[in-house]
Design an enzyme around this catalytic site. Structure first.
Site, mmCIF file in Angstrom:
data_model
loop_
_atom_site.group_PDB
_atom_site.id
_atom_site.type_symbol
_atom_site.label_atom_id
_atom_site.label_comp_id
_atom_site.label_asym_id
_atom_site.label_seq_id
_atom_site.Cartn_x
_atom_site.Cartn_y
_atom_site.Cartn_z
ATOM 1 N N SER A 185 -21.678 30.358 1.146
ATOM 2 C CA SER A 185 -20.106 30.437 1.459
ATOM 3 C C SER A 185 -19.152 30.007 0.421
ATOM 4 O O SER A 185 -19.145 30.581 -0.433
ATOM 5 C CB SER A 185 -19.815 29.294 2.893
ATOM 6 O OG SER A 185 -18.261 29.199 3.340
ATOM 7 N N ASP A 355 -21.510 37.268 11.311
ATOM 8 C CA ASP A 355 -20.844 36.380 10.469
ATOM 9 C C ASP A 355 -19.136 36.307 10.731
ATOM 10 O O ASP A 355 -18.951 37.350 10.371
ATOM 11 C CB ASP A 355 -21.269 36.341 8.890
ATOM 12 C CG ASP A 355 -20.362 35.104 8.293
ATOM 13 O OD1 ASP A 355 -19.821 34.490 8.409
ATOM 14 O OD2 ASP A 355 -21.683 34.864 7.514
ATOM 15 N N HIS A 388 -22.733 32.788 10.307
ATOM 16 C CA HIS A 388 -22.673 31.849 9.060
ATOM 17 C C HIS A 388 -23.675 30.795 8.871
ATOM 18 O O HIS A 388 -24.082 30.541 7.709
ATOM 19 C CB HIS A 388 -21.337 31.216 8.871
ATOM 20 C CG HIS A 388 -20.527 31.071 7.526
ATOM 21 N ND1 HIS A 388 -20.413 32.157 6.683
ATOM 22 C CD2 HIS A 388 -20.369 30.038 6.905
ATOM 23 C CE1 HIS A 388 -19.798 31.718 5.581
ATOM 24 N NE2 HIS A 388 -19.711 30.372 5.767
#
Length: 412
Positions: A185, A355, A388
């Site tokens: 991320s 995601d 995610h």
């Protein structure tokens, strides 16, 4: 799975309404009269990540600190050998860097036979965990207290300019070797920002990007998009709230405002942020909420909100030509050009179809920037069902992502 999402959301909502973390820190500082914040906030040998998350599983672990050029004192953890204690010759260092509202514990949430940090150690690597400024174990500073608004005057630009160089330099100095980098991320955005500016490359062997973040203009997360489009972070900043504490009172009001927007369903809060994770179980979510989320700066969220609205990867926009001129020598903030990333840099990129933060369309923009990358230097993995959090908390991440990841590292 639906039950797990409900459970995760319920616990997260309760956590967000909890103010005890801020109060405890304020008391600690006031007891020291606001002085020597570094020592007051440094983890002791008994409560750091090594003691609580690594040594409990039978692994050796060392606590380290590194000071950035702008004075932030960052915590790092080193897992030097495999669980057996046997040291491999020429153990190559791997630096693991977490994402937004997380810290180094990200890589230790799964059981030892599934967590990336432990898997790497048992496969002969020397593992280093990074913790960005503002997180629980990286609250130190050479002159500022976290209760000082000036402490929080940074965005991810400063993570590119100061945190990443400090951690790379420290690991390189300690090991004498080039580094494999693994980011998740925001940890990928910071790395990409550095690489496109030709920074850290002389200390780097390869980079692994999990849930890569560069372009976020098409982000589908309803909470993230509603917050950006309604200038929530900007409102907090103007209200002189410089620390964005997910466990503090201010966020409660923010959540109320965001969740009242049309089309935003906060019933399943974790899903609303990350997308529908395929492979989490309730015990992992419970464990996650024991340790996360962590604070970041409100300015950092303003910066990310600008990227969502503008669809660009640029430095922080002061929304004032004179201020931009003062900081950058030009009326508009400079762009991080992803096409400037060297074509011969070994990259492993893994992204998911579910995601909501690293959206497929945005990742494809990044991949388009890498279209001239050397074919044997770019490995792209796509998991249709991954969201995610699956990349760092998913029960199946070992076989789906980590095994291919380690196969990639062995070739570099």
């Amino acid at each position: 799975m639906m039950g797990n999402n409900i459970l995760a959301s319920s616990i997260l909502v309760i956590l967000l309404f909890c103010e005890s973390a801020v109060g405890a820190r304020t008391k600690l500082l006031s007891a020291n009269n606001g002085q020597d914040a570094t020592s007051a906030l440094a983890p002791s040998a008994n409560d750091g990540i090594c003691a609580t998350m690594v040594e409990t599983h039978g692994y050796a672990c060392e606590e380290h600190t590194v000071t950035t050029q702008d004075g932030y004192i960052l915590s790092m953890q080193r897992i030097p050998v495999r669980k057996s204690g046997e040291a491999s010759r020429n153990r190559i260092p791997v630096l693991l860097q977490h994402g937004l509202l997380m810290d180094g514990i990200t890589w230790l949430l799964l059981p030892p036979d599934q967590s990336l940090a432990f898997l790497l150690a048992d496969n002969g690597y020397e593992v280093w965990l990074g913790n960005t400024r503002g997180t629980k174990y990286s609250l130190g500073h050479t002159s500022l207290s976290p209760d000082d608004p000036a402490y929080w005057e940074w965005s991810w630009d400063e993570l590119v300019a100061y945190d990443l160089p400090a951690t790379f330099q420290y690991v390189h100095d300690q090991t004498g070797q080039k580094i494999h980098y693994v980011g998740h991320s925001l940890g990928t955005l910071v790395a990409l920002g550095a690489f496109c500016k030709d920074q850290q490359l002389n200390r780097l062997r390869s980079a692994v990007l999990l849930s890569p973040i560069a372009y976020v203009g098409q982000i589908p997360s309803p909470l993230a998009r509603a917050a950006a489009e309604n200038f929530i972070a900007e409102a907090l900043y103007k209200a002189d709230i410089r620390e964005f504490n997910p466990k503090g009172k201010a966020l409660v009001e923010v959540l109320k405002a965001v969740c009242s927007k049309p089309g935003v369903d906060c019933t399943h809060l974790l899903t609303a942020f990350t997308g529908k994770n395929c492979c989490l179980n309730s015990s992992i979510v419970d464990f996650f909420l024991d340790h996360e989320p962590q604070s970041t700066s409100t300015k950092n969220l303003v910066h990310i909100s600008q990227m969502i609205r503008d669809g660009t990867v640029a430095m922080f926009d002061y929304n004032n030509k004179d201020e931009n001129m003062q900081h950058y020598g030009q009326p508009n903030p400079p762009v991080y050009s992803m096409t400037s990333i060297p074509n011969d840099l070994p990259l492993f990129l893994s992204y998911g179809g579910a995601d909501a933060l690293s959206d497929v369309k945005d990742v494809k923009l990044l991949l388009a920037s890498l279209k001239d990358h050397d074919g044997d230097k770019l490995v792209v993995q796509y998991r249709d069902d991954y969201a995610h959090a699956d990349f760092v908390m998913g029960q199946t991440a070992k076989q789906d992502v980590y095994d291919p990841l380690m196969a990639f590292l062995k070739l570099q």
